[in-house]
Scaffold this motif. Sequence first.
Motif, PDB file in Angstrom:
ATOM      1  N   LYS A   1      10.091 -28.565 -11.783  1.00 31.24           N
ATOM      2  CA  LYS A   1       9.576 -29.910 -11.715  1.00 31.24           C
ATOM      3  C   LYS A   1       9.156 -30.490 -13.142  1.00 31.24           C
ATOM      4  CE  LYS A   1      10.331 -29.267  -7.181  1.00 31.24           C
ATOM      5  NZ  LYS A   1      11.752 -29.444  -6.815  1.00 31.24           N
ATOM      6  N   ARG A   2       9.556 -30.218 -14.162  1.00 28.39           N
ATOM      7  CA  ARG A   2       9.147 -30.635 -15.532  1.00 28.39           C
ATOM      8  C   ARG A   2       9.326 -32.348 -15.435  1.00 28.39           C
ATOM      9  NH1 ARG A   2       8.966 -27.487 -19.930  1.00 28.39           N
ATOM     10  NH2 ARG A   2       7.694 -29.278 -20.679  1.00 28.39           N
ATOM     11  N   VAL A   3       8.603 -32.882 -16.026  1.00 20.23           N
ATOM     12  CA  VAL A   3       8.762 -34.227 -16.175  1.00 20.23           C
ATOM     13  C   VAL A   3       9.229 -34.466 -17.724  1.00 20.23           C
ATOM     14  CG1 VAL A   3       7.848 -36.775 -16.093  1.00 20.23           C
ATOM     15  CG2 VAL A   3       7.262 -35.021 -14.472  1.00 20.23           C
ATOM     16  N   LEU A   4      10.499 -34.687 -18.262  1.00 20.19           N
ATOM     17  CA  LEU A   4      10.821 -34.762 -19.420  1.00 20.19           C
ATOM     18  C   LEU A   4      11.874 -35.878 -19.558  1.00 20.19           C
ATOM     19  CD1 LEU A   4      12.119 -31.047 -19.195  1.00 20.19           C
ATOM     20  CD2 LEU A   4      10.076 -31.633 -20.508  1.00 20.19           C
ATOM     21  N   PRO A   5      11.993 -36.359 -20.779  1.00 13.73           N
ATOM     22  CA  PRO A   5      12.840 -37.555 -20.864  1.00 13.73           C
ATOM     23  C   PRO A   5      14.026 -37.137 -21.184  1.00 13.73           C
ATOM     24  CG  PRO A   5      11.536 -36.903 -23.044  1.00 13.73           C
ATOM     25  CD  PRO A   5      11.207 -36.020 -21.927  1.00 13.73           C
ATOM     26  N   CYS A   6      15.126 -37.620 -20.269  1.00 12.56           N
ATOM     27  CA  CYS A   6      16.514 -36.964 -20.353  1.00 12.56           C
ATOM     28  C   CYS A   6      17.000 -38.326 -20.012  1.00 12.56           C
ATOM     29  CB  CYS A   6      16.616 -36.150 -18.950  1.00 12.56           C
ATOM     30  SG  CYS A   6      15.835 -34.632 -19.166  1.00 12.56           S
ATOM     31  N   THR A   7      18.609 -38.172 -20.008  1.00 10.55           N
ATOM     32  CA  THR A   7      19.648 -39.291 -20.119  1.00 10.55           C
ATOM     33  C   THR A   7      20.171 -39.155 -18.665  1.00 10.55           C
ATOM     34  OG1 THR A   7      20.067 -39.171 -22.335  1.00 10.55           O
ATOM     35  CG2 THR A   7      21.729 -40.473 -21.047  1.00 10.55           C
ATOM     36  N   ALA A   8      19.691 -40.438 -17.935  1.00 11.83           N
ATOM     37  CA  ALA A   8      19.844 -40.679 -16.484  1.00 11.83           C
ATOM     38  C   ALA A   8      20.640 -41.648 -16.071  1.00 11.83           C
ATOM     39  CB  ALA A   8      18.541 -40.488 -15.743  1.00 11.83           C
ATOM     40  N   TYR A   9      21.319 -41.643 -14.993  1.00 14.01           N
ATOM     41  CA  TYR A   9      22.377 -42.795 -14.699  1.00 14.01           C
ATOM     42  C   TYR A   9      21.091 -43.970 -14.015  1.00 14.01           C
ATOM     43  CZ  TYR A   9      25.939 -45.636 -12.556  1.00 14.01           C
ATOM     44  OH  TYR A   9      26.991 -46.817 -12.433  1.00 14.01           O
ATOM     45  N   LEU A  10      21.009 -45.070 -14.531  1.00 14.24           N
ATOM     46  CA  LEU A  10      20.038 -46.195 -14.137  1.00 14.24           C
ATOM     47  C   LEU A  10      20.879 -47.033 -13.064  1.00 14.24           C
ATOM     48  CD1 LEU A  10      18.078 -46.738 -17.330  1.00 14.24           C
ATOM     49  CD2 LEU A  10      17.744 -44.877 -15.674  1.00 14.24           C
ATOM     50  N   GLU A  11      19.815 -47.232 -11.939  1.00 13.23           N
ATOM     51  CA  GLU A  11      20.260 -48.511 -10.939  1.00 13.23           C
ATOM     52  C   GLU A  11      19.068 -49.301 -10.913  1.00 13.23           C
ATOM     53  OE1 GLU A  11      23.975 -46.818  -8.318  1.00 13.23           O
ATOM     54  OE2 GLU A  11      22.205 -45.493  -8.209  1.00 13.23           O
ATOM     55  N   GLY A  12      19.041 -49.893 -11.749  1.00 18.95           N
ATOM     56  CA  GLY A  12      17.669 -50.988 -11.844  1.00 18.95           C
ATOM     57  C   GLY A  12      16.476 -50.601 -12.435  1.00 18.95           C
ATOM     58  N   GLU A  13      16.072 -49.041 -12.521  1.00 17.10           N
ATOM     59  CA  GLU A  13      15.119 -48.473 -13.173  1.00 17.10           C
ATOM     60  C   GLU A  13      14.796 -49.092 -14.554  1.00 17.10           C
ATOM     61  OE1 GLU A  13      17.220 -46.515 -12.102  1.00 17.10           O
ATOM     62  OE2 GLU A  13      16.442 -45.454 -10.600  1.00 17.10           O
ATOM     63  N   PHE A  14      13.662 -49.672 -15.058  1.00 22.39           N
ATOM     64  CA  PHE A  14      13.459 -50.237 -16.335  1.00 22.39           C
ATOM     65  C   PHE A  14      14.468 -51.405 -16.464  1.00 22.39           C
ATOM     66  CE2 PHE A  14      12.167 -45.661 -16.714  1.00 22.39           C
ATOM     67  CZ  PHE A  14      11.037 -45.800 -17.466  1.00 22.39           C
TER      68      PHE A  14
ATOM     69  N   LEU B   1      23.959 -47.621 -15.809  1.00 23.60           N
ATOM     70  CA  LEU B   1      24.181 -47.224 -17.216  1.00 23.60           C
ATOM     71  C   LEU B   1      23.132 -46.135 -17.410  1.00 23.60           C
ATOM     72  CD1 LEU B   1      25.456 -48.587 -19.631  1.00 23.60           C
ATOM     73  CD2 LEU B   1      23.133 -49.084 -20.656  1.00 23.60           C
ATOM     74  N   TYR B   2      23.998 -44.957 -18.270  1.00 22.02           N
ATOM     75  CA  TYR B   2      23.158 -43.896 -18.667  1.00 22.02           C
ATOM     76  C   TYR B   2      22.197 -44.400 -19.920  1.00 22.02           C
ATOM     77  CZ  TYR B   2      25.167 -40.291 -15.806  1.00 22.02           C
ATOM     78  OH  TYR B   2      25.589 -39.409 -14.648  1.00 22.02           O
ATOM     79  N   MET B   3      20.771 -43.734 -19.631  1.00 21.57           N
ATOM     80  CA  MET B   3      19.696 -44.157 -20.744  1.00 21.57           C
ATOM     81  C   MET B   3      18.792 -43.065 -20.506  1.00 21.57           C
ATOM     82  SD  MET B   3      20.244 -47.187 -22.273  1.00 21.57           S
ATOM     83  CE  MET B   3      18.688 -48.039 -22.659  1.00 21.57           C
ATOM     84  N   GLY B   4      18.197 -42.855 -21.721  1.00 23.43           N
ATOM     85  CA  GLY B   4      17.008 -41.996 -21.763  1.00 23.43           C
ATOM     86  C   GLY B   4      15.524 -42.433 -21.096  1.00 23.43           C
TER      87      GLY B   4
END
Length: 308
Positions: free
Chosen positions: A244-257, A262-265
């Motif tokens: 359950k680490r909270v880490l910056p990773c490239t994830a598929y966004l669906e409205g977040e931020f 789109l995949y973004m960090g």
Amino acid sequence: MRSKVTVVGAGLTGRTIAQELARRDYADVVLVDIVENLPQGIALDLDQAASVLGYEPNVTGSNSYEDTAASDVVVVTAGVPRKPGMSRDDLVTTNEKIVGSVTEQALTHSPDTIVIVLSNPLDAMCHVAKSASGLPKERVFGQAGILDTARFRAFIAWETGASVRDVHALVLGGHGDQMVPVVSATTVGGVPLTKLVSQERIDAMVERTRKGGGEVVELLGTSAWYAPAAAVMEMVEAVLLDQKRVLPCTAYLEGEFGVTELYMGVPVKLGSAGIEEIVELDLSEQEQTWFEESAAAVRDVVGVLGKG
Ligand code: APR
């Protein structure tokens, strides 16, 4: 039971990931490459180091995906790295074919695996791996943010003279020169960076971070591998050990931020199910603008996919 991790690409990054994993000794490792004898030779060398370094000799090298069957995690490093003067985006057409093909082959033998992508241009290659694998977005994601953040942390440690362990930072956005070092979330021992370092020096560190990969390419003539491999290792470990680490990773966004499809960090919670949560935080006005500009740059590269 020991976990099983496949690393596709036995080049500089892939073999370093295999070595890091072997030394931790909680997973069997299969190293796959298209070049005959290469993964077998590296695996043999790593296995022969085992008794001295204190791990089980369970690294296998192969040119066949049959040996990768039932992998818990597949790491994709296959592809060509940058040469001096190239941007990551210059690799898109070559690496699209490689990443698509290796992901498809790996998934044939490990249909429920988790895929971690490292090949560049990273954000676009995550799109390729997602469509080639058919896996849900939680199980296909990329490494970029931990590496970019690690570079920023090193620069801050040098600038402040503080231990790098006490530098907490975050770099988000696409894995290109428009990435977003989030200064508003950066502290040294809990003290905001802006209280410790002049704006001029912060700007210089932000710029050096954005060009951090290129700086190494100019020195070595090829992409970095130690820091990228360490960053992948942190993600693999979070998944295998359900940390359950909270880490910056490239994830598929669906409205977040404010970004869709789109995949973004971004910061994510990583555990045995893969990306278990996307963690949103407030960005400053300038950081949000940078994030949107970075998203536009990623979209441009994603737009090239399928046209090579
Ligand atoms: N299947 C399996 N392996 C492949 C394939 C393929 N279709 N095509 C290439 N490879 C292998 C190469 O044979 C090589 O051993 O991928 C490996 C890549 O290794 P390096 O050239 O040493 O590159 P590396 O520095 O490890 O970078 C790999 O990660 O950081 C990114 O930009 C970098 O996209 C690049 C990737």
